[in-house]
Write an enzyme that holds these catalytic residues in place. Structure first.
Site, short mmCIF file in Angstrom:
data_model
loop_
_atom_site.label_atom_id
_atom_site.label_comp_id
_atom_site.label_asym_id
_atom_site.label_seq_id
_atom_site.Cartn_x
_atom_site.Cartn_y
_atom_site.Cartn_z
N HIS A 174 -1.97 6.21 -56.36
CA HIS A 174 -0.60 6.75 -56.27
C HIS A 174 0.08 6.74 -57.65
O HIS A 174 0.72 7.71 -58.04
CB HIS A 174 0.26 5.91 -55.32
CG HIS A 174 -0.13 6.03 -53.87
ND1 HIS A 174 0.50 5.34 -52.86
CD2 HIS A 174 -1.08 6.77 -53.26
CE1 HIS A 174 -0.05 5.64 -51.71
NE2 HIS A 174 -1.02 6.51 -51.92
N PHE B 209 5.08 -2.01 -51.20
CA PHE B 209 6.43 -1.46 -51.04
C PHE B 209 6.42 -0.07 -51.64
O PHE B 209 6.03 0.10 -52.82
CB PHE B 209 7.48 -2.29 -51.79
CG PHE B 209 8.86 -1.66 -51.78
CD1 PHE B 209 9.84 -2.12 -50.92
CD2 PHE B 209 9.17 -0.58 -52.61
CE1 PHE B 209 11.11 -1.53 -50.89
CE2 PHE B 209 10.43 0.02 -52.59
CZ PHE B 209 11.40 -0.46 -51.73
N GLU B 210 6.82 0.90 -50.84
CA GLU B 210 7.00 2.26 -51.39
C GLU B 210 8.07 2.92 -50.54
O GLU B 210 8.08 2.76 -49.32
CB GLU B 210 5.73 3.10 -51.23
CG GLU B 210 4.60 2.79 -52.16
CD GLU B 210 3.37 3.68 -51.94
OE1 GLU B 210 2.75 4.10 -52.90
OE2 GLU B 210 3.05 3.93 -50.76
N ILE B 211 8.96 3.64 -51.18
CA ILE B 211 9.83 4.57 -50.46
C ILE B 211 9.58 5.91 -51.14
O ILE B 211 9.80 6.03 -52.34
CB ILE B 211 11.32 4.18 -50.53
CG1 ILE B 211 11.53 2.81 -49.87
CG2 ILE B 211 12.18 5.24 -49.85
CD1 ILE B 211 12.98 2.34 -49.84
N TYR C 150 9.60 9.09 -55.76
CA TYR C 150 8.82 7.87 -55.55
C TYR C 150 9.64 6.65 -55.95
O TYR C 150 10.17 6.60 -57.07
CB TYR C 150 7.53 7.96 -56.38
CG TYR C 150 6.55 6.85 -56.08
CD1 TYR C 150 5.65 6.97 -55.02
CD2 TYR C 150 6.51 5.68 -56.85
CE1 TYR C 150 4.75 5.95 -54.73
CE2 TYR C 150 5.61 4.67 -56.57
CZ TYR C 150 4.73 4.81 -55.51
OH TYR C 150 3.85 3.80 -55.22
#
Ligand code: GDP
Ligand code: MN
Length: 424
Positions: free
Chosen positions: A330, A293-295, A219
């Site tokens: 999350h 924003f998440e990768i 994450y």
């Protein structure tokens, strides 16, 4: 003032009659218990930083390297055309013009042809436009829809941000669970979440998916901040209940999310009726990763454990009777289920959304001015300890908005111990 003083003296009077040794011997076990309890949530400092940036200067983009099975994904509404365009222009200029990852647009309604035409141009034909099936964007089975709608109305009237919009509740529920199992997402393993109205302000000259995979990260985030408490009073309790049910032990990231109570056992249990507390009376600090924003690696979000947690939360009804946000869900799930070493802070990325931003200073001597692919251009001054690549932020060195909880989340090791617990 005198009145308060007199009351205070009256309050203390019975205690003053007790000998000091008696007061001390009654309170000592409680004080000792509280110190032990604080110690339980303390996180020992590791010998070295657990999560360093993948690179701290510009890289020549390796355009021939193997890509990961990844997608850039943006949920949007037709009327957000202009802002969506802006985000795509920005990510193309700062990253995707070298790496050409596919882009997926999702909507709960059919796309306007105008949106498709415009974004097809901006994305250079890399985009797909999909519509989320109705049954993945609605109230879950078993929920009293009228009661839910009434609650949404009341939450709106109470002034909780976005909580009066039914669509926003569906969106949070969708991103918390169904997003990962959506037909259109199934063929991908990694995603990079985008939103309308985002600026990337540094060149991203390496492939973050490849680096995440290489370093076994699960994450990735840019900004952490405090959740609006009123939006989710029962969320932490529900997640900690599930944690108990599953017998999941505390890891350091979970401990970093918890503010241990200073009330001694057994009294702290009486606090458990309050918002954001578990059944023992300890509370969530409200820290979370900002999920616009998440990768991340969807293998994690598709695990039995995560999906089971989502189902559990879904049955609680808090996506509608409160306004549980996907960011909080999350973050708490990651803290609960992911090894802290697998969480990555993209502190070298320049990122802005709404009124929050992160913008590193540029790395001294690390800007590759003659790079053919990065091209020519202007960037802000290079500063000592800078880690950015061609960042355009007027040399601002501050990262994130001051006062937010990033440090606590990034370095659970750096939580300051109160001086009187040093001997423990
Ligand atoms: P905030 O960042 O929490 O203030 O919320 P946003 O308004 O930015 O919404 C988060 C994301 O969900 C954005 O990508 C929005 O475009 C998207 N979104 C929110 N509500 C809806 C909705 O009702 N329909 C669709 N298609 N997208 C939505
Ligand atoms: Mn947003």
């Amino acid at each position: 003032m005198t009145q308060v003083y007199t009351m205070f003296r009256r309050f203390l009077r019975p205690a003053r009659r007790l000998p000091i040794w008696l007061i001390l011997s009654i309170s000592a076990p409680f004080i000792f218990e509280v110190l032990l309890h604080q110690r339980r949530y303390n996180v020992a400092k590791p010998a070295s930083e657990l999560d360093t940036p993948f690179f701290t200067s510009c890289q020549e983009p390796d355009v021939s390297a193997k890509r990961e099975n990844a997608v850039l994904v943006m949920l949007a509404r037709n009327y957000e055309l202009e802002k969506a365009n802006k985000t795509i222009n920005s990510i193309d200029a700062h990253f995707n013009r070298w790496f050409n990852y596919p882009i997926l647009f999702l909507n709960d309604e059919p796309w306007d042809q105008k949106f498709i035409d415009e974004l097809n141009k901006t994305t250079r034909g890399l985009a797909t436009f999909d519509v989320i099936p109705k049954d993945e964007w609605t109230f879950p089975k078993g929920v009293d829809v009228n009661a839910a709608k009434q609650s949404i109305k009341e939450q709106g009237e109470a002034g909780i941000p976005h909580a009066g919009e039914e669509g926003y509740h569906h969106m949070c529920r969708f991103y918390s669970g169904k997003f990962y199992t959506l037909e259109a997402m199934k063929k991908y393993r990694w995603y990079w979440r985008l939103e309308p109205d985002v600026d990337f302000t540094c060149a991203i000259s390496y492939d973050p998916f490849v680096q995440m995979a290489r370093h076994k990260k699960v994450y990735g985030f840019t900004i952490a901040l405090w959740e609006v408490g009123q939006s989710c009073p029962g969320l932490f309790r529900s997640i900690s209940e599930w944690k108990e049910l599953m017998g999941i032990p505390d890891n350091n990231l979970w401990k970093a999310m918890v503010s241990a109570s200073w009330v001694p056992y057994p009294f702290r249990r009486f606090l458990s009726w309050q918002s954001h507390r578990d059944s023992y009376g300890d509370s969530w600090s409200l820290c979370h990763y900002w999920s616009n924003f998440e990768i991340a690696d969807m293998e994690f979000f598709r695990t039995r454990a995560y999906q089971d947690l989502f189902e559990y939360l879904d049955k609680k009804g808090g996506f509608y009777f409160e306004r549980w946000g996907d960011a909080a869900v999350h973050s708490l799930a990651v803290a609960l289920l992911v090894d802290p070493r697998k969480v990555h802070h993209f502190e070298d990325f320049g990122y802005r959304h709404a009124f929050l931003w992160q913008c590193p200073a540029n790395a001294p001597g690390g800007q590759l001015p003659d790079s053919p692919l990065l091209g020519s251009g202007a960037w802000s001054p290079e500063l000592e300890n800078g880690i950015g690549c061609r960042c355009e932020c007027d040399g601002k060195t501050n990262r994130n908005h001051p006062g937010y909880c990033l440090n606590k989340l990034k370095q659970p090791n750096s939580i300051k111990r109160p001086w009187f617990t040093w001997f423990l």
